[in-house]
Scaffold this motif. Structure first.
Motif, PDB file in Angstrom:
ATOM      1  N   TRP A   7       3.984 -65.700  23.519  1.00  0.00           N
ATOM      2  CA  TRP A   7       3.597 -64.570  22.668  1.00  0.00           C
ATOM      3  C   TRP A   7       2.294 -64.873  21.934  1.00  0.00           C
ATOM      4  O   TRP A   7       1.405 -64.019  21.846  1.00  0.00           O
ATOM      5  CB  TRP A   7       4.705 -64.263  21.662  1.00  0.00           C
ATOM      6  N   ASP A   8       2.159 -66.076  21.394  1.00  0.00           N
ATOM      7  CA  ASP A   8       0.923 -66.439  20.706  1.00  0.00           C
ATOM      8  C   ASP A   8      -0.275 -66.318  21.639  1.00  0.00           C
ATOM      9  O   ASP A   8      -1.339 -65.811  21.259  1.00  0.00           O
ATOM     10  CB  ASP A   8       1.016 -67.876  20.176  1.00  0.00           C
ATOM     11  N   GLU A   9      -0.091 -66.774  22.866  1.00  0.00           N
ATOM     12  CA  GLU A   9      -1.181 -66.713  23.837  1.00  0.00           C
ATOM     13  C   GLU A   9      -1.534 -65.272  24.176  1.00  0.00           C
ATOM     14  O   GLU A   9      -2.707 -64.918  24.295  1.00  0.00           O
ATOM     15  CB  GLU A   9      -0.763 -67.469  25.101  1.00  0.00           C
ATOM     16  N   ARG A  10      -0.514 -64.448  24.312  1.00  0.00           N
ATOM     17  CA  ARG A  10      -0.769 -63.037  24.643  1.00  0.00           C
ATOM     18  C   ARG A  10      -1.566 -62.348  23.549  1.00  0.00           C
ATOM     19  O   ARG A  10      -2.533 -61.625  23.814  1.00  0.00           O
ATOM     20  CB  ARG A  10       0.575 -62.324  24.856  1.00  0.00           C
ATOM     21  N   LEU A  11      -1.180 -62.563  22.285  1.00  0.00           N
ATOM     22  CA  LEU A  11      -1.905 -61.947  21.177  1.00  0.00           C
ATOM     23  C   LEU A  11      -3.329 -62.480  21.076  1.00  0.00           C
ATOM     24  O   LEU A  11      -4.279 -61.728  20.798  1.00  0.00           O
ATOM     25  CB  LEU A  11      -1.157 -62.179  19.860  1.00  0.00           C
ATOM     26  N   SER A  12      -3.492 -63.766  21.285  1.00  0.00           N
ATOM     27  CA  SER A  12      -4.813 -64.372  21.211  1.00  0.00           C
ATOM     28  C   SER A  12      -5.736 -63.819  22.285  1.00  0.00           C
ATOM     29  O   SER A  12      -6.912 -63.522  22.026  1.00  0.00           O
ATOM     30  CB  SER A  12      -4.678 -65.894  21.357  1.00  0.00           C
ATOM     31  N   GLN A  13      -5.227 -63.642  23.491  1.00  0.00           N
ATOM     32  CA  GLN A  13      -6.043 -63.094  24.575  1.00  0.00           C
ATOM     33  C   GLN A  13      -6.457 -61.650  24.288  1.00  0.00           C
ATOM     34  O   GLN A  13      -7.606 -61.266  24.535  1.00  0.00           O
ATOM     35  CB  GLN A  13      -5.281 -63.180  25.888  1.00  0.00           C
ATOM     36  N   ALA A  14      -5.509 -60.856  23.776  1.00  0.00           N
ATOM     37  CA  ALA A  14      -5.827 -59.462  23.460  1.00  0.00           C
ATOM     38  C   ALA A  14      -6.914 -59.381  22.393  1.00  0.00           C
ATOM     39  O   ALA A  14      -7.848 -58.564  22.480  1.00  0.00           O
ATOM     40  CB  ALA A  14      -4.574 -58.723  23.001  1.00  0.00           C
TER      41      ALA A  14
END
Length: 385
Positions: A7-14
């Motif tokens: 989840w952290d990675e997904r938010l960071s990429q967005a």
């Protein structure tokens, strides 16, 4: 890899993608001492800061409380709400009106309540996000016709299954371009095709029409436009929204519109402030005259400066610059000159249609317009140097 890490990675990429596209949005916290002249908001008649609205809101809260305490269908529908609904029905020439807490909720509520997967919805390509989301919430099959293209709409209606209920939906005034829908043309097509017409007149109410009744209002009866949505937080300077229509429409929304049924009613002080705004709208037509004089002057002088204006006769005057980074540079240059404008970029508009969204108000005096036009000319000259 843990789920939390994903989840952290997904938010960071967005976030990284949005920043890279010059589309990162930021809030600005403003206080009463803010010095920038506001050419970004929707306070078209200059009523938001009118002391009469503040006094009415305070008196309403003192009499009835700061909050409504419950939804309209439990114990939150107060006399001030009823009077406001009656005044809004009268202004728009409809038999009845129904209050919602926000314009977004009004559009979600109408489309969710009227439509389902058997309904066909036809929307202008530039409709507000709340209208598009409302159709999705209803799971209604949707088609988007070319902007203000009546022939394209009629072709889509002709191809749709004749047994399916059809709803045509359009902004009245388009919030990013400032142009207006052809209400009469839409109504004629709907009549020929057996469809209903829904108009969101958020940016027309209070601004257009002989009485400030909007681009639909009393010029079109409720049989031509069965569903009319308006907001109270723009030209009327308060907050909230309403839907106007005949008794069958309003009763249906009361029974089936989930954003209405399951939401605490509008604070009574806000309803009282809106009643005061309607009094001012009726008693002071010179506010609309001053607003339209400002629009005419801005367009005349901006054209002389060679600024890329759109075809808008409303307070929304976009200057389309095309490139997001260019829009941000101009907006920063204007802020340095003490002027706040909207820097509108993708995904709100198409990637090559980034713009300064300039909005005019009856509250703007000649010196404010002078400053705006001078700063815009300065931006143009700096780029040409």
């Amino acid at each position: 890899m843990s789920r939390a890490h994903r989840w952290d990675e997904r938010l960071s990429q967005a976030a990284a993608q949005r920043r890279a596209a010059d589309g990162w949005r930021q809030r600005i916290s403003l206080g009463p001492s803010a010095q920038l002249i506001d050419f970004a908001g929707n306070d078209y008649l200059g009523l938001a800061a009118d002391p009469r609205l503040a006094e009415a809101q305070a008196a309403g809260a003192k009499r009835l409380g700061a909050g409504a305490r419950a939804s309209h269908l439990v114990s939150g529908h107060l006399d001030v709400h009823q009077r406001l609904e009656e005044r809004l029905a009268e202004l728009t020439g409809r038999p009845r009106a129904l209050l919602f807490s926000t314009g977004y909720m009004a559009n979600l509520g109408v489309l969710q309540a009227l439509c389902d997967r058997h309904t066909r919805v036809f929307q202008d390509r530039l409709n507000h996000a709340s209208l598009l989301d409302g159709a999705r919430l209803a799971e209604a099959p949707s088609r988007r016709f070319h902007h203000r293209d009546l022939a394209d709409l009629e072709r889509l209606l002709e191809r749709a299954p004749r047994e399916a209920p059809a709803l045509v939906v359009s902004d009245g005034v388009f919030s990013m371009d400032g142009d207006t829908a052809d209400i009469a043309g839409l109504a004629n097509i709907c009549q020929r095709q057996g469809a209903w017409l829904m108009i969101d007149d958020a940016h027309g109410l209070g601004v257009l029409g002989e009485l400030g009744d909007g681009c639909v209002g009393q010029a079109h009866d409720h049989h031509q436009v069965p569903v009319l949505v308006g907001t109270l937080g723009k030209a009327l300077g308060s907050a909230g929204a309403f839907v106007a229509g005949d008794a069958a429409v309003i009763d249906h929304l009361i029974q089936f519109a989930r954003p209405y049924i399951y939401t605490t009613a509008q604070p009574p002080g806000v309803a009282a402030a809106t009643l005061a705004a309607l009094d001012i709208l009726e008693a002071e037509p010179e506010r609309r005259d001053r607003l339209h004089a400002n629009i005419a002057r801005f367009r005349r002088e901006a054209d002389t400066l060679g600024l890329p204006l759109s075809d808008s006769g409303t307070p929304i005057q976009p200057v389309v610059l095309g490139d997001s980074s260019r829009v941000l540079r101009w907006a920063e240059r204007l802020a340095q000159a003490g002027l706040r404008v909207g820097a509108i970029r993708a995904p709100t508009v198409a990637r090559d249609q980034a713009r300064l969204r300039i909005t005019l108000s009856a509250a703007h005096d000649a010196s404010a317009l002078d400053a705006l036009l001078e700063a815009l000319d300065g931006c143009r000259r700096e780029e040409a140097a």
